[in-house]
Design a protein around this motif. Structure first.
Motif, PDB file in Angstrom:
ATOM      1  N   ALA A   1       0.812  -1.216   0.000  1.00 15.52           N
ATOM      2  CA  ALA A   1       0.000   0.000   0.000  1.00 15.52           C
ATOM      3  C   ALA A   1       0.844   1.265   0.000  1.00 15.52           C
ATOM      4  O   ALA A   1       0.300   2.378  -0.065  1.00 15.52           O
ATOM      5  CB  ALA A   1      -0.929  -0.004   1.214  1.00 15.52           C
ATOM      6  N   GLY A   2       2.179   1.119   0.077  1.00 18.58           N
ATOM      7  CA  GLY A   2       3.048   2.284  -0.026  1.00 18.58           C
ATOM      8  C   GLY A   2       3.748   2.711   1.240  1.00 18.58           C
ATOM      9  O   GLY A   2       4.507   3.678   1.235  1.00 18.58           O
TER      10      GLY A   2
ATOM     11  N   CYS B   1       8.263  -0.755  18.861  1.00 15.87           N
ATOM     12  CA  CYS B   1       8.756  -0.369  20.182  1.00 15.87           C
ATOM     13  C   CYS B   1       9.814   0.721  20.101  1.00 15.87           C
ATOM     14  O   CYS B   1      10.146   1.347  21.115  1.00 15.87           O
ATOM     15  CB  CYS B   1       9.300  -1.581  20.933  1.00 15.87           C
ATOM     16  SG  CYS B   1      10.728  -2.368  20.158  1.00 15.87           S
ATOM     17  N   GLU B   2      10.369   0.945  18.908  1.00 15.97           N
ATOM     18  CA  GLU B   2      11.339   2.024  18.694  1.00 15.97           C
ATOM     19  C   GLU B   2      10.714   3.170  17.916  1.00 15.97           C
ATOM     20  O   GLU B   2      11.398   3.921  17.219  1.00 15.97           O
ATOM     21  CB  GLU B   2      12.573   1.475  17.968  1.00 15.97           C
ATOM     22  CG  GLU B   2      13.351   0.441  18.782  1.00 15.97           C
ATOM     23  CD  GLU B   2      14.561  -0.090  18.038  1.00 15.97           C
ATOM     24  OE1 GLU B   2      14.912   0.480  16.980  1.00 15.97           O
ATOM     25  OE2 GLU B   2      15.152  -1.074  18.514  1.00 15.97           O
ATOM     26  N   ARG B   3       9.396   3.284  18.007  1.00 18.62           N
ATOM     27  CA  ARG B   3       8.623   4.358  17.385  1.00 18.62           C
ATOM     28  C   ARG B   3       8.684   4.305  15.853  1.00 18.62           C
ATOM     29  O   ARG B   3       8.683   5.335  15.177  1.00 18.62           O
ATOM     30  CB  ARG B   3       9.081   5.739  17.882  1.00 18.62           C
ATOM     31  CG  ARG B   3       8.901   5.940  19.370  1.00 18.62           C
ATOM     32  CD  ARG B   3       9.363   7.321  19.820  1.00 18.62           C
ATOM     33  NE  ARG B   3       9.168   7.502  21.239  1.00 18.62           N
ATOM     34  CZ  ARG B   3       8.056   7.971  21.797  1.00 18.62           C
ATOM     35  NH1 ARG B   3       7.029   8.276  21.016  1.00 18.62           N
ATOM     36  NH2 ARG B   3       7.951   8.123  23.091  1.00 18.62           N
ATOM     37  N   GLY B   4       8.758   3.102  15.316  1.00 18.68           N
ATOM     38  CA  GLY B   4       8.756   2.959  13.870  1.00 18.68           C
ATOM     39  C   GLY B   4       7.431   3.386  13.262  1.00 18.68           C
ATOM     40  O   GLY B   4       6.378   3.314  13.906  1.00 18.68           O
ATOM     41  N   LEU B   5       7.478   3.817  11.988  1.00 20.60           N
ATOM     42  CA  LEU B   5       6.287   4.276  11.281  1.00 20.60           C
ATOM     43  C   LEU B   5       6.099   3.556   9.945  1.00 20.60           C
ATOM     44  O   LEU B   5       5.209   3.915   9.165  1.00 20.60           O
ATOM     45  CB  LEU B   5       6.369   5.793  11.029  1.00 20.60           C
ATOM     46  CG  LEU B   5       6.417   6.682  12.279  1.00 20.60           C
ATOM     47  CD1 LEU B   5       6.660   8.129  11.875  1.00 20.60           C
ATOM     48  CD2 LEU B   5       5.112   6.565  13.064  1.00 20.60           C
ATOM     49  N   GLY B   6       6.930   2.547   9.712  1.00 23.40           N
ATOM     50  CA  GLY B   6       6.870   1.849   8.437  1.00 23.40           C
ATOM     51  C   GLY B   6       5.992   0.615   8.477  1.00 23.40           C
ATOM     52  O   GLY B   6       5.178   0.417   9.396  1.00 23.40           O
ATOM     53  N   ALA B   7       6.185  -0.247   7.483  1.00 23.49           N
ATOM     54  CA  ALA B   7       5.346  -1.429   7.320  1.00 23.49           C
ATOM     55  C   ALA B   7       5.497  -2.392   8.492  1.00 23.49           C
ATOM     56  O   ALA B   7       4.509  -2.996   8.950  1.00 23.49           O
ATOM     57  CB  ALA B   7       5.699  -2.129   6.015  1.00 23.49           C
ATOM     58  N   ARG B   8       6.710  -2.562   9.005  1.00 18.58           N
ATOM     59  CA  ARG B   8       6.896  -3.479  10.128  1.00 18.58           C
ATOM     60  C   ARG B   8       6.157  -2.977  11.368  1.00 18.58           C
ATOM     61  O   ARG B   8       5.468  -3.744  12.043  1.00 18.58           O
ATOM     62  CB  ARG B   8       8.387  -3.641  10.437  1.00 18.58           C
ATOM     63  CG  ARG B   8       8.630  -4.492  11.682  1.00 18.58           C
ATOM     64  CD  ARG B   8      10.086  -4.670  12.024  1.00 18.58           C
ATOM     65  NE  ARG B   8      10.241  -5.352  13.311  1.00 18.58           N
ATOM     66  CZ  ARG B   8      11.419  -5.657  13.856  1.00 18.58           C
ATOM     67  NH1 ARG B   8      12.551  -5.356  13.226  1.00 18.58           N
ATOM     68  NH2 ARG B   8      11.461  -6.277  15.040  1.00 18.58           N
ATOM     69  N   ALA B   9       6.299  -1.691  11.662  1.00 15.65           N
ATOM     70  CA  ALA B   9       5.632  -1.127  12.837  1.00 15.65           C
ATOM     71  C   ALA B   9       4.113  -1.230  12.700  1.00 15.65           C
ATOM     72  O   ALA B   9       3.400  -1.526  13.662  1.00 15.65           O
ATOM     73  CB  ALA B   9       6.056   0.324  13.033  1.00 15.65           C
ATOM     74  N   TYR B  10       3.612  -1.000  11.477  1.00 17.62           N
ATOM     75  CA  TYR B  10       2.182  -1.109  11.232  1.00 17.62           C
ATOM     76  C   TYR B  10       1.703  -2.535  11.516  1.00 17.62           C
ATOM     77  O   TYR B  10       0.684  -2.751  12.184  1.00 17.62           O
ATOM     78  CB  TYR B  10       1.879  -0.725   9.785  1.00 17.62           C
ATOM     79  CG  TYR B  10       0.442  -0.931   9.372  1.00 17.62           C
ATOM     80  CD1 TYR B  10      -0.521   0.048   9.614  1.00 17.62           C
ATOM     81  CD2 TYR B  10       0.040  -2.108   8.742  1.00 17.62           C
ATOM     82  CE1 TYR B  10      -1.839  -0.140   9.245  1.00 17.62           C
ATOM     83  CE2 TYR B  10      -1.281  -2.316   8.375  1.00 17.62           C
ATOM     84  CZ  TYR B  10      -2.221  -1.326   8.626  1.00 17.62           C
ATOM     85  OH  TYR B  10      -3.522  -1.524   8.251  1.00 17.62           O
ATOM     86  N   ALA B  11       2.451  -3.521  11.007  1.00 19.82           N
ATOM     87  CA  ALA B  11       2.085  -4.921  11.213  1.00 19.82           C
ATOM     88  C   ALA B  11       2.133  -5.292  12.696  1.00 19.82           C
ATOM     89  O   ALA B  11       1.283  -6.046  13.201  1.00 19.82           O
ATOM     90  CB  ALA B  11       3.013  -5.815  10.407  1.00 19.82           C
ATOM     91  N   GLU B  12       3.120  -4.759  13.416  1.00 22.37           N
ATOM     92  CA  GLU B  12       3.221  -5.066  14.850  1.00 22.37           C
ATOM     93  C   GLU B  12       2.092  -4.407  15.640  1.00 22.37           C
ATOM     94  O   GLU B  12       1.664  -4.939  16.672  1.00 22.37           O
ATOM     95  CB  GLU B  12       4.589  -4.634  15.366  1.00 22.37           C
ATOM     96  CG  GLU B  12       5.717  -5.523  14.839  1.00 22.37           C
ATOM     97  CD  GLU B  12       7.083  -5.088  15.299  1.00 22.37           C
ATOM     98  OE1 GLU B  12       8.019  -5.921  15.259  1.00 22.37           O
ATOM     99  OE2 GLU B  12       7.241  -3.916  15.710  1.00 22.37           O
TER     100      GLU B  12
END
Length: 604
Positions: free
Chosen positions: A87-88, A97-108
């Motif tokens: 989806a981009g 847990c490290e304030r990610g904003l990408g696909a991995r953080a979204y999935a988590e």
């Protein structure tokens, strides 16, 4: 015992057969949630019955369901991450847990929410889930903050679309998230910190806090029920939060004698921790904005004539010694009538909000006599305000602690006759005594027969007493036993006198046609009407007019008498009437409006 299914016109109950019994038999899954259940007989009842580990609270196929759903979370994470990247969203490796904003953080994040739904399924899918006979569905385990033993067992179908199913749990989780986003429209954050440390970091902030209530609930022990599943499902997503096998307990501020080893050590631990917390709050409090502190603790017990409440003693002593002054108080209705704790009991319905500011350096000392005099001057108005706000009688003693401690805390010190500083425990006892004086003073506004009934009720309730004693009380109240019999309040017979019970009241009854009308009768008829229907009680309140408010005033007095004597059912009757008063008043106004409508065919 039975299979419950949905029929064309409601639930149907079918006897189980061999196939049903065989379907319930399955092997235990290999990876079970590990952990011992704390042996606390006050809150954790299963261990003495052999249910001493968390996995033992579940039937084999319930465990199989929960473990299977948990194992599928890793697959769901992969699917969500691939969809997010497609989806981009930035396909980076920065975790949530490290304030990610990408696909991995979204999935988590998706995985976290799914884990919440599995936790809710555990609450609805264990062997301590009882059957709710009215709604005819399984009732979740946590009706209150404890893990009880339940002697009926309702096992929900996790693959259905009704109560106890995974889809129901999932809808509840997503619905909560949707409503938060709609209401706030902002990004929220949560920080796991010791409240005392957080206070030190928040100097100059606006503070609003709901501190622990002494020994009420050891939340850490109870929350392990959910923690063991969350740790199994989210350890890789939130490694720091789930670094321990069970919830940390040593820093929880609760007076738990099981955890501390003795009652004395538990009290000492709580007192020192609360004092430290309130000190930090006082240091960080702003002068222009008060700190709001919420508190509710009912444990006010009579021992050797003294009123004691260790929870309030400890909390308020910490407030006063920290240098804070209570500048305003008000009760807030924070509990619902339908909660399990409130069923058939006089449980607290309100919490008290204390507005606190740093005590002025110019605050003066006061003697014990000056403190009591100030209470007698200021508490009557505070009680009238509470009653006009329809505070429930069960909350009255707690609610008056606020205005009373407001007087106490404005002094730099209240000095006893021996020169020592008055403790909060002594101040609370005095506040309760003055409250009794205020309530007893309201008796003078009642009619003579009602004043007699109030005095007699406090001694005998509806039981018989000596007619001679009754005659003496009647003379003191300027009435007579003959007059009391004519009023319908009670009767003298065979050398005994007793008040009539509500089920002995004459029916029908009209206040306008009563030749010896009393507020006592008005109240008893109101309570009896409310027990039958709210609309009937509202109609009677309309008929009573201004006498209704005097009956309500009497209900406060009778609740106090009944509660002091341990007559729970009678106390609950008066508490229920006052709790329902706003609704009854609306019904009475509606009845008045109907009575004022012109009749068809009449001009005047």
């Amino acid at each position: 015992m039975a299979i419950v299914a949905q029929g064309e016109s409601g639930r149907v109950y079918c006897p189980p057969n061999d196939r049903h019994e065989q379907a319930a038999v399955c092997e235990l899954p290999r990876e079970l949630p590990i952990g011992q259940i704390t042996k606390n007989p006050r809150y954790m009842l299963p261990p003495p019955y052999g249910l001493d580990e968390w996995w033992k609270l579940f039937a084999p196929r319930q465990l199989t369901t929960l473990v299977t759903l948990s194992d599928l979370l890793s697959d769901a994470t992969i699917v969500a991450q691939n969809d997010a990247a497609a989806a981009g969203l930035r396909d980076d490796a920065v975790p949530l847990c490290e304030r990610g904003l990408g696909a991995r953080a979204y999935a988590e994040a998706i995985t976290t929410y799914l884990a919440f739904a599995i936790d809710k399924l555990a609450d609805l899918g264990n062997t301590l889930v009882g059957w709710e006979p009215i709604a005819q569905c399984p009732r979740h385990l946590f009706g209150r903050q404890a893990i009880p033993m339940v002697w009926d067992f309702a096992e929900a179908n996790p693959f259905s679309n009704s109560s106890g199913s995974f889809m129901t749990c999932l809808r509840g989780t997503t619905g909560g998230l949707t409503s938060i986003g709609t209401v706030l429209g902002t990004t929220g954050s949560a920080v796991q910190r010791d409240a005392r440390a957080l206070m030190r970091e928040s100097v100059g902030a606006t503070l609003s806090t709901d501190p622990p209530y002494y020994d009420n609930v050891p939340y850490a022990d109870i929350s392990d029920f959910f923690y063991v599943w969350l740790r199994k499902n989210l350890f890789e997503v939130w490694p720091n939060e789930f670094s321990t096998l069970a919830t940390p307990k040593s820093d929880e501020l609760v007076a738990d004698d099981v955890r501390a080893g003795s009652r004395k050590l538990a009290e000492s631990y709580f007192e020192s921790g609360m004092a430290e917390f309130m000190h930090e709050l006082a240091v960080g409090a702003r002068n222009d904005v008060p700190a709001a502190v919420y508190y509710a603790f009912k444990a006010i017990e009579s021992k050797d004539g003294q009123i004691r409440s260790t929870g309030w003693d400890t909390f308020l002593q910490a407030v006063v010694e920290s240098g804070l002054q209570v500048t305003a108080t008000w009760p807030m209705r924070t509990e619902t009538a339908g909660r399990l704790r409130a069923h058939g009991s006089n449980a607290l319905a309100s919490s008290i909000v204390l507005a606190c500011r740093p005590r002025l350096d110019s605050a003066v000392m006061a003697t014990r006599g000056e403190f009591i005099a100030a209470l007698r001057t200021e508490l009557p108005e505070a009680v009238r305000i509470l009653q006009s706000g329809n505070i429930a009688p069960v909350d009255m003693a707690q609610s008056t602690i606020g205005p009373g401690i407001k007087v106490f805390s404005r002094y730099s010190k209240v000095v006893e006759a021996d020169g020592t500083a008055m403790r909060v425990s002594a101040a609370l006892s005095i506040i309760n005594d003055v409250l009794g004086e205020v309530l007893d003073g309201e008796e003078a506004e009642l009619d003579r027969d009602t004043r007699f009934a109030l005095t007699w009720f406090a001694e005998y309730q509806y039981g018989p007493g000596s007619s001679g004693d009754a005659e003496s009380v009647a003379k003191a109240k300027n009435t007579s036993l003959q007059g009391l019999d004519e009023s319908g309040i009670g009767e003298a017979h065979g050398g005994k006198f007793r008040l009539h019970r509500r089920d002995e009241l004459k029916q029908p009854w009209s206040p306008a046609e009563d030749d010896r009308f009393t507020i006592w009768e008005a109240l008893q008829y109101l309570v009896a009407a409310l027990e039958r229907s709210e609309s009937e009680a509202a109609d009677l309140l309309h008929t009573l007019g201004g006498n209704g408010d005097r009956a309500r005033q009497l209900a406060y007095l009778l609740y106090q008498k009944a509660n002091d004597n341990g007559w729970a059912a009678e106390a609950n009757a008066y508490n229920s009437l006052i709790t329902a008063w706003p609704s009854l008043r609306e019904g009475a106004l509606a009845a008045a409006a109907r009575a004022a409508e012109p009749v068809a065919g009449q001009m005047f």
